[in-house]
Design a protein around this motif. Structure first.
Motif, mmCIF file in Angstrom:
data_model
loop_
_atom_site.group_PDB
_atom_site.id
_atom_site.type_symbol
_atom_site.label_atom_id
_atom_site.label_comp_id
_atom_site.label_asym_id
_atom_site.label_seq_id
_atom_site.Cartn_x
_atom_site.Cartn_y
_atom_site.Cartn_z
ATOM 1 N N LEU A 195 0.834 -1.199 0.000
ATOM 2 C CA LEU A 195 0.000 0.000 0.000
ATOM 3 C C LEU A 195 0.870 1.250 0.000
ATOM 4 C CD1 LEU A 195 -2.776 1.340 0.154
ATOM 5 C CD2 LEU A 195 -2.642 1.141 2.659
ATOM 6 N N MET A 196 1.885 1.276 0.860
ATOM 7 C CA MET A 196 2.775 2.434 0.909
ATOM 8 C C MET A 196 3.636 2.523 -0.349
ATOM 9 S SD MET A 196 2.129 4.266 3.495
ATOM 10 C CE MET A 196 0.417 3.789 3.236
ATOM 11 N N ASN A 197 4.018 1.373 -0.874
ATOM 12 C CA ASN A 197 4.759 1.348 -2.132
ATOM 13 C C ASN A 197 3.924 1.989 -3.243
ATOM 14 O OD1 ASN A 197 6.521 0.688 -4.237
ATOM 15 N ND2 ASN A 197 6.908 -1.361 -3.444
ATOM 16 N N PHE A 198 2.632 1.654 -3.259
ATOM 17 C CA PHE A 198 1.706 2.225 -4.233
ATOM 18 C C PHE A 198 1.582 3.736 -4.052
ATOM 19 C CE2 PHE A 198 -2.849 3.255 -5.236
ATOM 20 C CZ PHE A 198 -2.731 3.174 -6.611
ATOM 21 N N VAL A 199 1.430 4.171 -2.810
ATOM 22 C CA VAL A 199 1.299 5.603 -2.528
ATOM 23 C C VAL A 199 2.563 6.356 -2.961
ATOM 24 C CG1 VAL A 199 1.119 7.320 -0.681
ATOM 25 C CG2 VAL A 199 -0.350 5.298 -0.649
ATOM 26 N N ILE A 200 3.735 5.798 -2.586
ATOM 27 C CA ILE A 200 4.998 6.453 -2.940
ATOM 28 C C ILE A 200 5.190 6.494 -4.449
ATOM 29 C CG2 ILE A 200 7.506 6.249 -2.794
ATOM 30 C CD1 ILE A 200 6.311 7.316 -0.264
ATOM 31 N N SER A 201 4.797 5.415 -5.144
ATOM 32 C CA SER A 201 4.956 5.389 -6.602
ATOM 33 C C SER A 201 4.082 6.431 -7.283
ATOM 34 C CB SER A 201 4.629 3.994 -7.148
ATOM 35 O OG SER A 201 3.234 3.757 -7.153
ATOM 36 N N LEU A 202 2.942 6.769 -6.654
ATOM 37 C CA LEU A 202 2.070 7.796 -7.224
ATOM 38 C C LEU A 202 2.596 9.191 -6.960
ATOM 39 C CD1 LEU A 202 -1.534 6.466 -6.426
ATOM 40 C CD2 LEU A 202 -0.379 6.497 -8.643
ATOM 41 N N ILE A 203 3.114 9.416 -5.748
ATOM 42 C CA ILE A 203 3.507 10.779 -5.399
ATOM 43 C C ILE A 203 4.945 11.108 -5.801
ATOM 44 C CG2 ILE A 203 1.888 10.805 -3.477
ATOM 45 C CD1 ILE A 203 4.250 10.556 -1.574
ATOM 46 N N CYS A 204 5.802 10.079 -5.954
ATOM 47 C CA CYS A 204 7.206 10.356 -6.237
ATOM 48 C C CYS A 204 7.413 11.090 -7.570
ATOM 49 C CB CYS A 204 8.030 9.077 -6.201
ATOM 50 S SG CYS A 204 9.806 9.370 -6.383
ATOM 51 N N PRO A 205 6.826 10.623 -8.698
ATOM 52 C CA PRO A 205 7.043 11.381 -9.937
ATOM 53 C C PRO A 205 6.480 12.787 -9.860
ATOM 54 C CG PRO A 205 5.369 9.686 -10.258
ATOM 55 C CD PRO A 205 6.005 9.425 -8.931
#
Length: 490
Positions: A405-415
Protein backbone atom coordinates in the motif's frame (compact mmCIF):
# COMPACT_ATOMS: atom_id res chain seq x y z
CA UNK A 1 12.62 -16.81 -7.67
CA UNK A 2 9.66 -14.98 -6.07
CA UNK A 3 11.95 -12.10 -5.15
CA UNK A 4 13.54 -12.21 -8.61
CA UNK A 5 10.12 -11.75 -10.27
CA UNK A 6 9.43 -8.63 -8.22
CA UNK A 7 12.95 -7.24 -8.63
CA UNK A 8 13.01 -7.78 -12.37
CA UNK A 9 9.65 -6.05 -12.77
CA UNK A 10 10.87 -3.00 -10.80
CA UNK A 11 14.00 -2.74 -12.90
CA UNK A 12 12.45 -3.42 -16.29
CA UNK A 13 9.61 -0.92 -16.01
CA UNK A 14 11.95 1.96 -15.12
CA UNK A 15 13.84 1.42 -18.38
CA UNK A 16 10.77 0.68 -20.51
CA UNK A 17 9.11 3.94 -19.41
CA UNK A 18 11.89 5.87 -21.20
CA UNK A 19 11.74 3.97 -24.53
CA UNK A 20 10.33 5.99 -27.41
CA UNK A 21 8.40 3.18 -29.09
CA UNK A 22 6.77 2.19 -25.79
CA UNK A 23 5.81 5.79 -25.03
CA UNK A 24 4.17 6.23 -28.45
CA UNK A 25 2.38 2.87 -28.23
CA UNK A 26 0.93 3.70 -24.80
CA UNK A 27 0.02 7.37 -25.33
CA UNK A 28 0.05 8.14 -29.06
CA UNK A 29 2.39 11.03 -28.25
CA UNK A 30 6.11 11.47 -27.72
CA UNK A 31 5.85 11.57 -23.92
CA UNK A 32 3.97 10.04 -21.00
CA UNK A 33 2.38 12.36 -18.45
CA UNK A 34 3.49 11.99 -14.80
CA UNK A 35 0.08 10.47 -14.01
CA UNK A 36 0.37 7.88 -16.81
CA UNK A 37 3.82 6.88 -15.51
CA UNK A 38 2.41 6.65 -12.00
CA UNK A 39 -0.52 4.44 -13.04
CA UNK A 40 1.66 2.06 -15.09
CA UNK A 41 3.98 1.71 -12.11
CA UNK A 42 1.31 1.86 -9.43
CA UNK A 43 -1.18 -0.68 -10.80
CA UNK A 44 1.34 -3.46 -10.18
CA UNK A 45 1.57 -2.28 -6.58
CA UNK A 46 -2.20 -2.10 -6.19
CA UNK A 47 -2.35 -5.70 -7.35
CA UNK A 48 0.42 -6.57 -4.90
CA UNK A 49 -1.63 -5.06 -2.06
CA UNK A 50 -4.66 -7.19 -2.94
CA UNK A 51 -2.56 -10.30 -3.59
CA UNK A 52 -0.76 -10.09 -0.26
CA UNK A 53 -4.08 -9.86 1.61
CA UNK A 54 -5.56 -12.82 -0.27
CA UNK A 55 -2.46 -14.92 0.31
CA UNK A 56 -3.01 -14.97 4.08
CA UNK A 57 -6.12 -17.20 3.99
CA UNK A 58 -4.63 -19.12 1.07
CA UNK A 59 -1.44 -19.94 3.00
CA UNK A 60 -3.48 -21.25 5.92
CA UNK A 61 -6.02 -23.27 3.96
CA UNK A 62 -4.11 -24.45 0.90
CA UNK A 63 -0.60 -24.37 2.45
CA UNK A 64 2.38 -22.10 1.89
CA UNK A 65 3.62 -24.40 -0.89
CA UNK A 66 0.46 -24.40 -3.01
CA UNK A 67 0.06 -20.63 -2.57
CA UNK A 68 3.53 -20.13 -4.06
CA UNK A 69 2.69 -22.38 -7.04
CA UNK A 70 -0.66 -20.68 -7.77
CA UNK A 71 0.83 -17.19 -7.39
CA UNK A 72 3.61 -18.01 -9.86
CA UNK A 73 1.12 -18.85 -12.59
CA UNK A 74 -0.98 -15.76 -11.87
CA UNK A 75 2.17 -13.70 -12.38
CA UNK A 76 2.84 -15.46 -15.69
CA UNK A 77 -0.63 -14.44 -16.97
CA UNK A 78 0.01 -10.82 -16.01
CA UNK A 79 3.46 -10.79 -17.58
CA UNK A 80 2.05 -12.27 -20.80
CA UNK A 81 -0.56 -9.50 -21.01
CA UNK A 82 2.13 -6.84 -20.57
CA UNK A 83 4.28 -8.42 -23.26
CA UNK A 84 1.38 -8.60 -25.73
CA UNK A 85 -0.10 -5.19 -24.82
CA UNK A 86 -1.52 -3.27 -27.78
CA UNK A 87 -2.31 -0.16 -25.77
CA UNK A 88 -2.43 1.57 -22.40
CA UNK A 89 -5.51 -0.29 -21.06
CA UNK A 90 -4.10 -3.76 -21.74
CA UNK A 91 -0.78 -2.77 -20.20
CA UNK A 92 -2.27 -1.61 -16.90
CA UNK A 93 -4.51 -4.72 -16.76
CA UNK A 94 -1.43 -6.91 -17.12
CA UNK A 95 0.35 -4.86 -14.46
CA UNK A 96 -2.48 -5.39 -11.97
CA UNK A 97 -2.72 -9.15 -12.58
CA UNK A 98 1.05 -9.55 -12.31
CA UNK A 99 0.82 -7.60 -9.07
CA UNK A 100 -1.60 -10.15 -7.62
CA UNK A 101 1.02 -12.84 -8.13
CA UNK A 102 3.96 -10.77 -6.87
CA UNK A 103 2.05 -9.63 -3.77
CA UNK A 104 1.14 -13.19 -2.82
CA UNK A 105 4.70 -14.39 -3.43
CA UNK A 106 6.20 -11.56 -1.39
CA UNK A 107 4.14 -12.70 1.60
CA UNK A 108 4.27 -16.49 1.13
CA UNK A 109 8.00 -16.89 0.33
CA UNK A 110 9.43 -15.17 3.47
CA UNK A 111 6.80 -16.91 5.59
CA UNK A 112 7.72 -20.29 4.11
CA UNK A 113 11.45 -19.68 4.59
CA UNK A 114 11.01 -18.51 8.19
CA UNK A 115 9.18 -21.74 9.05
CA UNK A 116 11.80 -23.99 7.48
CA UNK A 117 14.97 -22.21 8.65
CA UNK A 118 16.90 -22.95 11.88
CA UNK A 119 16.83 -19.95 14.23
CA UNK A 120 20.62 -19.49 13.97
CA UNK A 121 20.46 -18.67 10.25
CA UNK A 122 16.83 -17.60 9.81
CA UNK A 123 17.73 -13.99 9.05
CA UNK A 124 20.37 -15.09 6.58
CA UNK A 125 18.00 -17.33 4.64
CA UNK A 126 15.13 -14.84 4.47
CA UNK A 127 17.66 -12.21 3.34
CA UNK A 128 18.12 -14.33 0.23
CA UNK A 129 14.68 -13.02 -0.80
CA UNK A 130 16.11 -9.50 -0.88
CA UNK A 131 19.24 -10.69 -2.69
CA UNK A 132 17.08 -12.20 -5.43
CA UNK A 133 15.11 -8.94 -5.65
CA UNK A 134 18.33 -7.01 -6.21
CA UNK A 135 19.60 -9.55 -8.77
CA UNK A 136 16.30 -9.18 -10.63
CA UNK A 137 16.66 -5.40 -10.63
CA UNK A 138 20.25 -5.59 -11.87
CA UNK A 139 19.48 -8.00 -14.72
CA UNK A 140 16.46 -5.94 -15.78
CA UNK A 141 18.50 -2.75 -15.99
CA UNK A 142 21.12 -4.36 -18.21
CA UNK A 143 18.51 -6.07 -20.39
CA UNK A 144 16.85 -2.67 -20.88
CA UNK A 145 20.18 -1.05 -21.74
CA UNK A 146 20.79 -3.77 -24.32
CA UNK A 147 17.37 -3.75 -26.01
CA UNK A 148 16.81 0.02 -26.19
CA UNK A 149 18.72 0.15 -29.48
CA UNK A 150 16.47 -2.45 -31.14
CA UNK A 151 14.15 -0.84 -33.67
CA UNK A 152 10.42 -1.23 -33.14
CA UNK A 153 8.34 -2.84 -30.43
CA UNK A 154 10.86 -5.59 -29.66
CA UNK A 155 12.83 -2.99 -27.69
CA UNK A 156 10.27 -3.18 -24.86
CA UNK A 157 8.37 -6.43 -25.52
CA UNK A 158 11.51 -8.57 -25.16
CA UNK A 159 12.48 -7.29 -21.68
CA UNK A 160 8.86 -7.53 -20.51
CA UNK A 161 8.56 -11.08 -21.81
CA UNK A 162 11.73 -12.32 -20.12
CA UNK A 163 10.11 -11.93 -16.69
CA UNK A 164 7.91 -14.97 -17.36
CA UNK A 165 10.93 -17.32 -17.28
CA UNK A 166 11.72 -17.16 -13.52
CA UNK A 167 8.01 -17.49 -12.69
CA UNK A 168 7.83 -20.70 -14.73
CA UNK A 169 10.89 -22.07 -12.89
CA UNK A 170 9.36 -21.17 -9.51
CA UNK A 171 5.92 -22.54 -10.33
CA UNK A 172 7.18 -25.94 -11.42
CA UNK A 173 10.11 -26.09 -8.99
CA UNK A 174 7.90 -25.49 -5.95
CA UNK A 175 6.04 -28.72 -6.73
CA UNK A 176 9.06 -30.63 -5.42
CA UNK A 177 9.45 -28.58 -2.20
CA UNK A 178 8.24 -29.92 1.18
CA UNK A 179 5.28 -28.51 3.07
CA UNK A 180 6.07 -26.21 5.99
CA UNK A 181 6.42 -28.42 9.12
CA UNK A 182 4.69 -25.76 11.22
CA UNK A 183 1.73 -25.66 8.82
CA UNK A 184 1.54 -29.47 8.91
CA UNK A 185 1.43 -29.51 12.73
CA UNK A 186 -1.19 -26.78 12.73
CA UNK A 187 -3.28 -29.04 10.49
CA UNK A 188 -2.74 -32.10 12.71
CA UNK A 189 -0.40 -33.85 10.25
CA UNK A 190 2.26 -34.41 12.91
CA UNK A 191 3.99 -37.45 11.42
CA UNK A 192 4.56 -35.63 8.11
CA UNK A 193 5.92 -32.61 10.01
CA UNK A 194 8.47 -34.76 11.85
CA UNK A 195 9.57 -36.28 8.54
CA UNK A 196 10.09 -32.83 7.01
CA UNK A 197 12.06 -31.58 10.02
CA UNK A 198 14.25 -34.68 9.89
CA UNK A 199 14.89 -34.22 6.16
CA UNK A 200 15.81 -30.56 6.67
CA UNK A 201 18.06 -30.86 9.73
CA UNK A 202 19.36 -34.43 10.16
CA UNK A 203 19.34 -36.24 6.80
CA UNK A 204 16.11 -38.02 7.67
CA UNK A 205 17.00 -39.11 11.23
CA UNK A 206 13.76 -38.63 13.18
CA UNK A 207 15.45 -39.48 16.50
CA UNK A 208 18.01 -36.66 16.29
CA UNK A 209 17.80 -34.69 19.59
CA UNK A 210 17.69 -31.28 17.85
CA UNK A 211 14.88 -32.44 15.53
CA UNK A 212 12.89 -33.93 18.40
CA UNK A 213 13.32 -30.76 20.50
CA UNK A 214 12.17 -28.47 17.69
CA UNK A 215 9.25 -30.78 16.89
CA UNK A 216 8.12 -30.79 20.52
CA UNK A 217 8.44 -26.99 20.79
CA UNK A 218 6.28 -26.46 17.70
CA UNK A 219 3.76 -29.05 18.90
CA UNK A 220 3.51 -27.44 22.35
CA UNK A 221 3.03 -23.97 20.88
CA UNK A 222 0.33 -25.26 18.53
CA UNK A 223 -1.52 -26.94 21.42
CA UNK A 224 -1.42 -23.74 23.49
CA UNK A 225 -2.82 -21.69 20.61
CA UNK A 226 -5.57 -24.22 19.96
CA UNK A 227 -6.52 -24.13 23.66
CA UNK A 228 -7.00 -20.35 23.60
CA UNK A 229 -8.48 -20.26 20.05
CA UNK A 230 -5.71 -18.10 18.58
CA UNK A 231 -6.79 -18.46 14.96
CA UNK A 232 -8.78 -15.41 13.82
CA UNK A 233 -7.89 -11.94 12.58
CA UNK A 234 -9.32 -10.52 15.82
CA UNK A 235 -6.43 -12.12 17.74
CA UNK A 236 -4.07 -9.74 15.94
CA UNK A 237 -5.56 -6.88 17.94
CA UNK A 238 -5.14 -8.43 21.40
CA UNK A 239 -2.31 -8.52 23.93
CA UNK A 240 1.29 -8.68 22.76
CA UNK A 241 0.19 -9.69 19.27
CA UNK A 242 -1.16 -6.14 18.71
CA UNK A 243 2.29 -4.79 19.55
CA UNK A 244 3.80 -7.16 17.00
CA UNK A 245 1.25 -6.16 14.37
CA UNK A 246 2.00 -2.45 14.87
CA UNK A 247 5.76 -3.00 14.65
CA UNK A 248 5.39 -5.30 11.64
CA UNK A 249 3.29 -2.73 9.81
CA UNK A 250 5.66 0.09 10.79
CA UNK A 251 8.76 -1.67 9.49
CA UNK A 252 7.07 -2.32 6.14
CA UNK A 253 5.76 1.24 5.88
CA UNK A 254 9.16 2.64 6.83
CA UNK A 255 10.86 0.45 4.22
CA UNK A 256 8.92 2.34 1.56
CA UNK A 257 9.49 5.77 3.12
CA UNK A 258 13.22 5.33 2.74
CA UNK A 259 12.48 6.22 -0.90
CA UNK A 260 14.41 3.23 -2.23
CA UNK A 261 11.77 1.75 -4.51
CA UNK A 262 11.08 5.18 -5.96
CA UNK A 263 14.74 5.46 -6.89
CA UNK A 264 14.54 2.01 -8.49
CA UNK A 265 11.31 2.79 -10.41
CA UNK A 266 12.42 6.20 -11.62
CA UNK A 267 16.21 5.71 -11.69
CA UNK A 268 16.65 7.05 -15.26
CA UNK A 269 14.67 10.19 -14.40
CA UNK A 270 16.64 10.71 -11.17
CA UNK A 271 20.03 10.27 -12.85
CA UNK A 272 18.88 12.70 -15.54
CA UNK A 273 18.13 15.23 -12.80
CA UNK A 274 21.61 14.61 -11.39
CA UNK A 275 23.20 15.65 -14.68
CA UNK A 276 23.33 12.57 -16.95
CA UNK A 277 21.39 13.73 -20.00
CA UNK A 278 22.02 11.01 -22.58
CA UNK A 279 19.47 8.15 -22.47
CA UNK A 280 22.07 5.41 -22.90
CA UNK A 281 24.30 6.88 -20.18
CA UNK A 282 21.30 7.17 -17.89
CA UNK A 283 20.38 3.52 -18.32
CA UNK A 284 24.01 2.46 -17.80
CA UNK A 285 24.16 4.52 -14.59
CA UNK A 286 20.99 2.73 -13.50
CA UNK A 287 22.61 -0.60 -14.35
CA UNK A 288 25.64 0.22 -12.20
CA UNK A 289 23.15 1.12 -9.48
CA UNK A 290 21.67 -2.37 -9.80
CA UNK A 291 25.08 -4.06 -9.52
CA UNK A 292 25.85 -2.06 -6.37
CA UNK A 293 22.47 -3.05 -4.93
CA UNK A 294 23.34 -6.75 -5.32
CA UNK A 295 26.85 -6.47 -3.87
CA UNK A 296 25.73 -4.45 -0.85
CA UNK A 297 23.05 -7.03 0.01
CA UNK A 298 25.66 -9.77 0.50
CA UNK A 299 26.94 -8.43 3.88
CA UNK A 300 23.38 -8.68 5.26
CA UNK A 301 23.26 -12.37 4.36
CA UNK A 302 26.63 -12.95 6.03
CA UNK A 303 26.29 -10.87 9.20
CA UNK A 304 22.60 -10.19 9.96
CA UNK A 305 22.34 -13.07 12.43
CA UNK A 306 25.48 -11.83 14.21
CA UNK A 307 24.86 -8.08 14.34
CA UNK A 308 21.15 -8.30 15.10
CA UNK A 309 18.13 -6.61 13.56
CA UNK A 310 18.20 -3.43 15.69
CA UNK A 311 21.79 -2.43 14.90
CA UNK A 312 21.41 -3.08 11.18
CA UNK A 313 18.14 -1.11 10.95
CA UNK A 314 19.41 1.90 12.93
CA UNK A 315 22.78 2.16 11.20
CA UNK A 316 21.17 1.79 7.79
CA UNK A 317 18.57 4.49 8.47
CA UNK A 318 21.18 6.98 9.70
CA UNK A 319 23.45 6.29 6.73
CA UNK A 320 20.61 6.61 4.19
CA UNK A 321 19.26 9.77 5.82
CA UNK A 322 22.68 11.43 5.66
CA UNK A 323 23.16 10.64 1.96
CA UNK A 324 19.67 11.85 0.98
CA UNK A 325 20.02 15.12 2.91
CA UNK A 326 23.45 15.80 1.38
CA UNK A 327 22.18 14.99 -2.12
CA UNK A 328 19.21 17.34 -1.72
CA UNK A 329 21.28 20.18 -0.28
CA UNK A 330 23.94 20.02 -3.00
CA UNK A 331 21.38 19.67 -5.79
CA UNK A 332 19.32 22.55 -4.41
CA UNK A 333 22.27 24.89 -3.99
CA UNK A 334 24.06 24.23 -7.31
CA UNK A 335 21.33 23.43 -9.86
CA UNK A 336 18.96 25.52 -11.93
CA UNK A 337 15.30 24.54 -11.64
CA UNK A 338 13.16 25.56 -14.62
CA UNK A 339 9.76 24.74 -16.07
CA UNK A 340 9.91 22.47 -19.14
CA UNK A 341 6.84 23.32 -21.22
CA UNK A 342 7.35 20.35 -23.57
CA UNK A 343 6.50 17.88 -20.77
CA UNK A 344 4.65 20.21 -18.42
CA UNK A 345 6.85 19.79 -15.34
CA UNK A 346 9.82 21.29 -13.51
CA UNK A 347 13.26 20.10 -14.55
CA UNK A 348 16.71 20.30 -12.96
CA UNK A 349 19.79 21.49 -14.85
CA UNK A 350 23.14 20.61 -13.26
CA UNK A 351 25.16 20.85 -16.46
CA UNK A 352 26.99 23.93 -15.16
CA UNK A 353 28.56 22.12 -12.22
CA UNK A 354 30.04 18.72 -13.06
CA UNK A 355 31.51 18.17 -9.57
CA UNK A 356 28.14 18.71 -7.89
CA UNK A 357 26.50 16.39 -10.43
CA UNK A 358 28.96 13.60 -9.68
CA UNK A 359 28.56 14.18 -5.93
CA UNK A 360 24.79 13.68 -6.17
CA UNK A 361 25.22 10.51 -8.20
CA UNK A 362 27.69 9.13 -5.64
CA UNK A 363 25.27 9.98 -2.82
CA UNK A 364 22.52 8.06 -4.60
CA UNK A 365 24.88 5.09 -4.93
CA UNK A 366 25.75 5.29 -1.22
CA UNK A 367 22.05 5.48 -0.39
CA UNK A 368 21.36 2.33 -2.40
CA UNK A 369 24.21 0.51 -0.62
CA UNK A 370 22.84 1.62 2.76
CA UNK A 371 19.38 0.29 1.97
CA UNK A 372 20.68 -2.96 0.50
CA UNK A 373 22.48 -4.06 3.66
CA UNK A 374 19.80 -2.91 6.11
CA UNK A 375 16.16 -2.09 5.45
CA UNK A 376 16.04 -4.15 2.27
CA UNK A 377 16.57 -7.57 3.88
CA UNK A 378 15.43 -6.83 7.45
CA UNK A 379 12.17 -5.35 6.17
CA UNK A 380 11.24 -8.88 5.05
CA UNK A 381 12.94 -10.82 7.87
CA UNK A 382 11.40 -9.09 10.90
CA UNK A 383 7.65 -9.37 10.07
CA UNK A 384 8.01 -13.02 8.99
CA UNK A 385 9.35 -14.16 12.37
CA UNK A 386 7.29 -12.38 15.05
CA UNK A 387 3.76 -13.87 14.97
CA UNK A 388 2.23 -16.94 16.71
CA UNK A 389 1.97 -20.04 14.52
CA UNK A 390 -1.81 -20.16 14.08
CA UNK A 391 -2.09 -16.54 12.88
CA UNK A 392 1.37 -16.13 11.36
CA UNK A 393 0.02 -16.17 7.80
CA UNK A 394 -2.69 -13.64 8.65
CA UNK A 395 -0.27 -11.31 10.44
CA UNK A 396 2.36 -11.54 7.71
CA UNK A 397 -0.27 -10.89 5.02
CA UNK A 398 -1.36 -7.65 6.74
CA UNK A 399 2.19 -6.37 7.22
CA UNK A 400 3.08 -7.25 3.63
CA UNK A 401 -0.08 -5.53 2.41
CA UNK A 402 1.01 -2.41 4.31
CA UNK A 403 4.30 -2.53 2.40
CA UNK A 404 2.53 -2.67 -0.94
CA UNK A 405 0.00 0.00 0.00
CA UNK A 406 2.77 2.43 0.91
CA UNK A 407 4.76 1.35 -2.13
CA UNK A 408 1.71 2.23 -4.23
CA UNK A 409 1.30 5.60 -2.53
CA UNK A 410 5.00 6.45 -2.94
CA UNK A 411 4.96 5.39 -6.60
CA UNK A 412 2.07 7.80 -7.22
CA UNK A 413 3.51 10.78 -5.40
CA UNK A 414 7.21 10.36 -6.24
CA UNK A 415 7.04 11.38 -9.94
CA UNK A 416 4.82 14.29 -8.94
CA UNK A 417 7.33 15.31 -6.23
CA UNK A 418 10.27 14.99 -8.63
CA UNK A 419 8.37 17.13 -11.16
CA UNK A 420 7.30 19.81 -8.65
CA UNK A 421 9.68 20.14 -5.67
CA UNK A 422 12.58 18.36 -7.48
CA UNK A 423 15.53 18.31 -5.02
CA UNK A 424 13.15 18.71 -2.06
CA UNK A 425 12.16 15.06 -2.66
CA UNK A 426 15.57 13.92 -1.37
CA UNK A 427 15.30 16.12 1.73
CA UNK A 428 11.89 14.60 2.48
CA UNK A 429 13.12 11.00 2.30
CA UNK A 430 16.25 11.87 4.30
CA UNK A 431 14.13 13.22 7.17
CA UNK A 432 11.99 10.07 7.06
CA UNK A 433 15.14 7.94 7.49
CA UNK A 434 16.21 9.81 10.63
CA UNK A 435 12.73 9.36 12.10
CA UNK A 436 12.97 5.63 11.39
CA UNK A 437 16.27 5.29 13.27
CA UNK A 438 14.76 6.87 16.38
CA UNK A 439 11.64 4.67 16.20
CA UNK A 440 13.66 1.45 15.92
CA UNK A 441 15.84 2.47 18.89
CA UNK A 442 12.81 3.16 21.07
CA UNK A 443 10.36 0.40 20.19
CA UNK A 444 11.75 -2.56 18.18
CA UNK A 445 12.92 -5.59 20.26
CA UNK A 446 15.82 -7.72 19.11
CA UNK A 447 14.84 -11.11 17.61
CA UNK A 448 18.18 -12.58 16.53
CA UNK A 449 18.94 -16.04 17.90
CA UNK A 450 15.35 -16.63 19.07
CA UNK A 451 13.17 -19.43 17.79
CA UNK A 452 9.74 -18.62 16.38
CA UNK A 453 8.22 -20.24 19.47
CA UNK A 454 10.12 -17.80 21.75
CA UNK A 455 8.59 -14.65 20.28
CA UNK A 456 5.91 -14.46 23.00
CA UNK A 457 8.63 -13.78 25.56
CA UNK A 458 10.53 -11.37 23.28
CA UNK A 459 7.50 -9.13 22.87
CA UNK A 460 6.13 -9.35 26.41
CA UNK A 461 8.81 -7.05 27.86
CA UNK A 462 8.95 -3.27 28.26
CA UNK A 463 7.30 -1.20 25.53
CA UNK A 464 10.61 0.67 25.21
CA UNK A 465 12.85 -1.86 23.52
CA UNK A 466 16.11 -0.06 24.35
CA UNK A 467 15.49 -0.73 28.06
CA UNK A 468 15.05 -4.46 27.49
CA UNK A 469 18.12 -4.47 25.23
CA UNK A 470 20.30 -3.53 28.22
CA UNK A 471 19.42 -6.76 30.05
CA UNK A 472 19.89 -10.03 28.13
CA UNK A 473 17.10 -12.52 28.83
CA UNK A 474 17.95 -15.82 30.46
CA UNK A 475 16.18 -19.10 29.76
CA UNK A 476 14.36 -18.73 33.07
CA UNK A 477 13.08 -15.30 32.06
CA UNK A 478 11.80 -16.68 28.79
CA UNK A 479 9.93 -19.55 30.45
CA UNK A 480 8.37 -17.30 33.09
CA UNK A 481 7.26 -14.65 30.60
CA UNK A 482 5.85 -17.25 28.22
CA UNK A 483 3.92 -18.90 31.08
CA UNK A 484 2.57 -15.54 32.24
CA UNK A 485 1.43 -14.61 28.73
CA UNK A 486 -0.26 -17.99 28.28
CA UNK A 487 -2.03 -17.79 31.66
CA UNK A 488 -3.25 -14.29 30.83
CA UNK A 489 -4.81 -15.57 27.56
CA UNK A 490 -6.43 -18.52 29.30
Amino acid sequence: MGGFCFGYDIGVISGVLTMEDFIFKMSGMDYLTPMQKSVITGLLLAGCFVGSLLSGPSCERLSRKYTIIISSFIFIVGAALQTAANGYDMMIAGRFIAGLGVGALSMAVPLYLSELAPKEIRGRLISLQQLMITIGIMIAFWVGAGTQHIDGQASWRVPLGIQMAPAVVLGFGAIFLPFSPRWLINKGRNDEALQVLARLHSNGDQTDPAVVAEYEDILAQAEIERAVSVDSYLELFKGTVLKRLILGVLIQVFQQFTGMNSIMYYAPTIFKQAGIADTSATLIASGVNGVLNVLATIPAIMFLDRLGRRFVLMSGALFMGTTMILCGIVMGSTSRVYYDESVGENAVDMSGNTSASYFCIVMIYFFVAGFAYSWGPVGWVYPAEIYPLSIRAKGTSITTAANWLMNFVISLICPVMLASITWGTYIFFGCCCFLMAVTVFLFFPETKGRSLEEMDSVFSGNIFAYKDARRPKTNVDSVEEHSYDTEKKL
